[in-house]
Motif scaffolding. Structure first.
Motif: not given
Length: 206
Positions: A37-65
């Motif tokens: 259950i601990t790993m489940l709670h961790v995944s609920e926090r880590i996965d959305p965070l990594l998805d946000t990082v991916t989204c922000v990275f794409g936005q910064i890349y797009d703005e730079h271009n």
């Protein structure tokens, strides 16, 4: 971005970080015997965070271009309105293509930017390469003329072709407020410019 790595290649690296992070948590789970259950709670926090990082990275890349494309577009616009010095105080700007509101602004900014450094008194706008002159184009030319006049530069328009002149007359456009000449040579003679060899011949003649 600074090394011009394609976006798809940059994004393909991100899952590697996700895999490394989960490998670390898996080892911690095995070593410290965390509850599932601990790993489940961790995944609920880590996965959305990594998805946000991916989204922000794409936005910064797009703005730079977009920023780099705007720089390139601005440079091309400036090249499309070259200002060519002829002699001290005189320059020519050949204009080719359409003079819409945006381009007239670029022309105006280019003229005003360079008139000080070149100490211009006269600027010849050659529009022999302009295909169409309608009321909007004429209005843009008038604005350029007024802006230059405010800083002490007299604008002369050359290269109005016969078919363009007919269209101007039909539309009732009044060019009386702007000096016009048939061609560049006529404009240069009008403001007293002569070629050096002609000036020498004048002084050598008896």
């Amino acid at each position: 971005m600074e090394k011009n790595i394609p976006l798809e290649k940059a994004l393909s690296i991100l899952p590697i970080y996700r895999s490394v992070i989960w490998d670390v948590f898996t080892r911690e789970l095995e070593e410290h015997q965390f509850a599932a259950i601990t790993m489940l709670h961790v995944s609920e926090r880590i996965d959305p965070l990594l998805d946000t990082v991916t989204c922000v990275f794409g936005q910064i890349y797009d703005e730079h271009n977009r920023y780099m494309m705007n720089l390139a577009y601005t440079s091309l616009e400036e090249l499309s309105v070259p200002l060519v010095p002829v002699t001290k105080g005189i320059a020519i700007m050949p204009i080719i293509g359409e003079i819409d509101t945006h381009r007239s602004q670029v022309i105006m900014e280019t003229c005003l930017k360079k008139e000080t450094s070149l100490q211009l008194s006269y600027l010849i706008l050659d529009i022999s390469g302009v295909v169409i002159i309608d009321t909007m184009v004429a209005d843009n030319l008038f604005k350029i003329h007024r802006s230059l006049k405010l800083v002490g530069v007299e604008a002369i328009i050359t290269g109005i072709r016969p078919e363009i002149a007919q269209t101007v007359v039909k539309l009732g456009i009044d060019f009386n407020q702007i000096k016009t000449e048939a061609n560049l040579e006529a404009a240069l003679l009008k403001i007293g410019f002569t070629r050096p060899e002609e000036h020498s011949r004048t002084h050598l003649s008896p």
